[in-house]
Scaffold this motif. Structure first.
Motif, PDB file in Angstrom:
ATOM      1  N   LYS A 117       0.842  -1.184   0.000  1.00  8.09           N
ATOM      2  CA  LYS A 117       0.000   0.000   0.000  1.00  8.09           C
ATOM      3  C   LYS A 117       0.880   1.237   0.000  1.00  8.09           C
ATOM      4  CE  LYS A 117      -3.773  -2.360   2.363  1.00  8.09           C
ATOM      5  NZ  LYS A 117      -4.679  -2.372   3.536  1.00  8.09           N
ATOM      6  N   LEU A 118       0.306   2.349  -0.419  1.00 10.39           N
ATOM      7  CA  LEU A 118       1.056   3.601  -0.470  1.00 10.39           C
ATOM      8  C   LEU A 118       0.176   4.757  -0.014  1.00 10.39           C
ATOM      9  CD1 LEU A 118      -0.085   5.224  -3.195  1.00 10.39           C
ATOM     10  CD2 LEU A 118       1.361   3.555  -4.376  1.00 10.39           C
ATOM     11  N   ASP A 119       0.845   5.831   0.394  1.00 11.32           N
ATOM     12  CA  ASP A 119       0.195   7.094   0.711  1.00 11.32           C
ATOM     13  C   ASP A 119       0.627   8.115  -0.330  1.00 11.32           C
ATOM     14  OD1 ASP A 119      -0.634   5.782   3.016  1.00 11.32           O
ATOM     15  OD2 ASP A 119       0.840   6.765   4.308  1.00 11.32           O
ATOM     16  N   ILE A 120      -0.281   9.005  -0.697  1.00  7.75           N
ATOM     17  CA  ILE A 120       0.085  10.056  -1.642  1.00  7.75           C
ATOM     18  C   ILE A 120      -0.305  11.417  -1.067  1.00  7.75           C
ATOM     19  CG2 ILE A 120      -2.028   9.601  -2.967  1.00  7.75           C
ATOM     20  CD1 ILE A 120      -0.510  10.741  -5.422  1.00  7.75           C
ATOM     21  N   TYR A 121       0.675  12.292  -0.992  1.00 13.18           N
ATOM     22  CA  TYR A 121       0.531  13.658  -0.490  1.00 13.18           C
ATOM     23  C   TYR A 121       0.757  14.577  -1.681  1.00 13.18           C
ATOM     24  CZ  TYR A 121       2.227  17.903   1.950  1.00 13.18           C
ATOM     25  OH  TYR A 121       2.448  19.184   2.385  1.00 13.18           O
ATOM     26  N   TYR A 122      -0.244  15.414  -2.004  1.00 14.83           N
ATOM     27  CA  TYR A 122      -0.125  16.181  -3.239  1.00 14.83           C
ATOM     28  C   TYR A 122      -0.843  17.523  -3.126  1.00 14.83           C
ATOM     29  CZ  TYR A 122      -4.862  14.424  -4.194  1.00 14.83           C
ATOM     30  OH  TYR A 122      -6.199  14.125  -4.120  1.00 14.83           O
ATOM     31  N   PRO A 123      -0.403  18.505  -3.925  1.00 14.51           N
ATOM     32  CA  PRO A 123      -1.055  19.822  -3.907  1.00 14.51           C
ATOM     33  C   PRO A 123      -2.395  19.766  -4.629  1.00 14.51           C
ATOM     34  CG  PRO A 123       0.711  19.790  -5.520  1.00 14.51           C
ATOM     35  CD  PRO A 123       0.776  18.476  -4.811  1.00 14.51           C
ATOM     36  N   VAL A 124      -3.395  20.405  -4.054  1.00 10.61           N
ATOM     37  CA  VAL A 124      -4.736  20.353  -4.648  1.00 10.61           C
ATOM     38  C   VAL A 124      -5.019  21.567  -5.526  1.00 10.61           C
ATOM     39  CG1 VAL A 124      -5.674  18.945  -2.797  1.00 10.61           C
ATOM     40  CG2 VAL A 124      -5.753  21.435  -2.593  1.00 10.61           C
ATOM     41  N   ASP A 125      -4.170  22.587  -5.456  1.00 16.39           N
ATOM     42  CA  ASP A 125      -4.404  23.803  -6.248  1.00 16.39           C
ATOM     43  C   ASP A 125      -3.330  23.995  -7.314  1.00 16.39           C
ATOM     44  OD1 ASP A 125      -2.342  24.255  -4.516  1.00 16.39           O
ATOM     45  OD2 ASP A 125      -3.103  26.157  -3.720  1.00 16.39           O
ATOM     46  N   LYS A 126      -2.772  22.883  -7.770  1.00 13.46           N
ATOM     47  CA  LYS A 126      -1.703  22.945  -8.768  1.00 13.46           C
ATOM     48  C   LYS A 126      -1.830  21.743  -9.691  1.00 13.46           C
ATOM     49  CE  LYS A 126       3.373  23.080  -9.110  1.00 13.46           C
ATOM     50  NZ  LYS A 126       4.641  23.096  -8.346  1.00 13.46           N
ATOM     51  N   LYS A 127      -1.455  21.910 -10.936  1.00 17.68           N
ATOM     52  CA  LYS A 127      -1.487  20.822 -11.905  1.00 17.68           C
ATOM     53  C   LYS A 127      -0.091  20.630 -12.490  1.00 17.68           C
ATOM     54  CE  LYS A 127      -5.902  20.108 -11.493  1.00 17.68           C
ATOM     55  NZ  LYS A 127      -6.398  18.876 -10.815  1.00 17.68           N
ATOM     56  N   ASN A 128       0.100  19.452 -13.062  1.00 19.81           N
ATOM     57  CA  ASN A 128       1.352  19.151 -13.769  1.00 19.81           C
ATOM     58  C   ASN A 128       2.560  19.179 -12.839  1.00 19.81           C
ATOM     59  OD1 ASN A 128       2.346  18.430 -16.372  1.00 19.81           O
ATOM     60  ND2 ASN A 128       3.330  20.424 -16.537  1.00 19.81           N
ATOM     61  N   PHE A 129       2.347  18.809 -11.572  1.00 20.52           N
ATOM     62  CA  PHE A 129       3.422  18.858 -10.587  1.00 20.52           C
ATOM     63  C   PHE A 129       4.347  17.643 -10.682  1.00 20.52           C
ATOM     64  CE2 PHE A 129      -0.609  17.577  -8.475  1.00 20.52           C
ATOM     65  CZ  PHE A 129      -0.333  16.232  -8.231  1.00 20.52           C
ATOM     66  N   SER A 130       5.542  17.822 -10.137  1.00 14.90           N
ATOM     67  CA  SER A 130       6.517  16.741 -10.038  1.00 14.90           C
ATOM     68  C   SER A 130       6.129  15.791  -8.902  1.00 14.90           C
ATOM     69  CB  SER A 130       7.910  17.303  -9.750  1.00 14.90           C
ATOM     70  OG  SER A 130       8.290  18.271 -10.691  1.00 14.90           O
ATOM     71  N   THR A 131       6.617  14.568  -8.978  1.00 20.44           N
ATOM     72  CA  THR A 131       6.314  13.568  -7.955  1.00 20.44           C
ATOM     73  C   THR A 131       7.594  12.856  -7.521  1.00 20.44           C
ATOM     74  OG1 THR A 131       4.095  13.178  -8.836  1.00 20.44           O
ATOM     75  CG2 THR A 131       5.027  11.459  -7.431  1.00 20.44           C
ATOM     76  N   VAL A 132       7.743  12.697  -6.207  1.00 23.61           N
ATOM     77  CA  VAL A 132       8.814  11.889  -5.648  1.00 23.61           C
ATOM     78  C   VAL A 132       8.214  10.616  -5.069  1.00 23.61           C
ATOM     79  CG1 VAL A 132      10.587  11.705  -3.860  1.00 23.61           C
ATOM     80  CG2 VAL A 132      10.282  13.854  -5.079  1.00 23.61           C
ATOM     81  N   ILE A 133       8.692   9.481  -5.523  1.00 22.27           N
ATOM     82  CA  ILE A 133       8.321   8.204  -4.913  1.00 22.27           C
ATOM     83  C   ILE A 133       9.361   7.918  -3.833  1.00 22.27           C
ATOM     84  CG2 ILE A 133       7.935   5.743  -5.288  1.00 22.27           C
ATOM     85  CD1 ILE A 133       7.360   6.447  -8.239  1.00 22.27           C
ATOM     86  N   TRP A 134       8.899   7.733  -2.603  1.00 23.66           N
ATOM     87  CA  TRP A 134       9.796   7.620  -1.457  1.00 23.66           C
ATOM     88  C   TRP A 134       9.704   6.225  -0.829  1.00 23.66           C
ATOM     89  CZ3 TRP A 134      13.759  10.118   0.620  1.00 23.66           C
ATOM     90  CH2 TRP A 134      14.149   9.797   1.919  1.00 23.66           C
ATOM     91  N   PHE A 135      10.846   5.528  -0.788  1.00 24.92           N
ATOM     92  CA  PHE A 135      10.936   4.217  -0.138  1.00 24.92           C
ATOM     93  C   PHE A 135      11.619   4.365   1.216  1.00 24.92           C
ATOM     94  CE2 PHE A 135      10.980   3.007  -4.730  1.00 24.92           C
ATOM     95  CZ  PHE A 135       9.759   2.343  -4.733  1.00 24.92           C
ATOM     96  N   HIS A 136      10.974   3.881   2.252  1.00 22.67           N
ATOM     97  CA  HIS A 136      11.512   3.993   3.603  1.00 22.67           C
ATOM     98  C   HIS A 136      12.695   3.047   3.821  1.00 22.67           C
ATOM     99  CE1 HIS A 136       9.938   0.112   5.073  1.00 22.67           C
ATOM    100  NE2 HIS A 136       8.818   0.381   4.408  1.00 22.67           N
ATOM    101  N   GLY A 137      13.481   3.360   4.836  1.00 22.79           N
ATOM    102  CA  GLY A 137      14.585   2.500   5.226  1.00 22.79           C
ATOM    103  C   GLY A 137      14.150   1.476   6.260  1.00 22.79           C
ATOM    104  N   GLY A 138      15.127   0.731   6.766  1.00 15.64           N
ATOM    105  CA  GLY A 138      14.848  -0.304   7.759  1.00 15.64           C
ATOM    106  C   GLY A 138      15.514  -1.618   7.437  1.00 15.64           C
ATOM    107  N   GLY A 139      16.519  -1.590   6.571  1.00 14.84           N
ATOM    108  CA  GLY A 139      17.289  -2.800   6.290  1.00 14.84           C
ATOM    109  C   GLY A 139      16.532  -3.880   5.555  1.00 14.84           C
TER     110      GLY A 139
END
Length: 277
Positions: free
Chosen positions: A52-74
């Motif tokens: 599963k994933l969470d997505i945090y994004y701006p609601v008043d902007k279009k065509n924005f960049s996206t970072v996919i973030w993988f957590h650590g923990g070995g």
């Protein structure tokens, strides 16, 4: 004063400035949590639980960049979460959970990472994001996953996605040799480096996306973590890649390099993004 020390001091000052400035930045963002990124026909209970994933994004902007973030923990622990340092920056951040060892064995976590990346490519436009402006990042084990998905094209090929579509790879203190947890699963010694098909180094190629390698101070980092990244940097440059940058952040250990590394992610996106305000 050395250039490396000056660089570290600059990061500390810029971090303080950014944190101070954040209080005046608007918060027109939304967070959607626990979105499944796997097939609806999946029956594996552990995969259904973790993928599963969470997505945090701006609601008043279009065509924005996206970072996919993988957590650590070995590759054995950790949970998805949106790094505070990446919030309120005009970009989307997708935080991903993946299966963990020892309940899952290699290459399950790499396969999960690739499936989540494919999901973002196929779905980010529906949130307003630009599918041609996606960056893959992560800390520690998450940095390793980012490199494996970006360098070994076979994982994304499964979803008919060319890894060269990734706009940038930004691992923070990731391994470039075969990950130590994979060695642990095989009963191999922790201290001895091992390079096989599950080492990002093995898949270095001339046409990798722009890559930013970030590590902490080699005196404070995990054993040979800086040297592994320097090795990948040297190989990519030898192959002809010119858009490769390696930072060793003096004074930061493996855990502490996380925060300044995130600010470098923002700078990297500003440099390479083709999204418009």
């Amino acid at each position: 004063m050395s250039k490396k020390l000056i660089l570290s001091l600059c990061f500390l000052l810029s971090t303080i400035a950014v944190i101070t400035a954040q209080s005046s930045i608007g918060s027109n963002y939304t967070l959607k949590e626990n979105i499944s990124y796997i097939s609806n026909s999946e029956k594996d209970t552990y995969k259904l639980e973790r993928c599963k994933l969470d997505i945090y994004y701006p609601v008043d902007k279009k065509n924005f960049s996206t970072v996919i973030w993988f957590h650590g923990g070995g590759l054995e622990g950790g949970e998805k979460g949106i790094p505070d340092e990446l919030k309120n920056k005009g970009i989307a951040v997708v935080a991903v959970n993946y299966r963990l060892s020892p309940r899952a064995k290699n290459p399950a976590y790499i396969e999960d990472a690739a499936e989540s990346v494919a999901w973002v490519f196929n779905n980010i436009a529906s949130f307003g994001g630009n599918p041609d402006d996606i960056y893959i990042a992560g800390h520690s084990a998450g940095g390793y996953l980012a490199l494996m998905v970006g360098l070994d094209k076979s994982y994304l090929n499964k979803y008919n996605i060319d890894a060269n579509r990734i706009k940038g790879l930004i691992p923070i203190s990731g391994q470039t040799n075969t990950h130590y947890t994979i060695k642990k699963e095989r009963g191999l010694p922790f201290e001895i480096p091992y390079i096989d098909n599950y080492a990002p180094l093995t898949h270095a190629r001339k046409d990798v996306p722009p890559t930013l390698l970030v590590t902490g101070d080699r005196r404070l980092e995990l054993p040979a973590r800086y040297e592994e990244n320097a090795h990948l940097d040297a190989i990519l440059r030898t192959l002809g890649n010119k858009e490769i940058t390696l930072y060793e952040l003096q004074g930061f250990d493996h855990g502490a390099v996380y925060a300044p590394g995130c600010y470098l992610i923002i700078d990297w996106i500003k440099k390479y993004s083709n999204s418009k305000e």
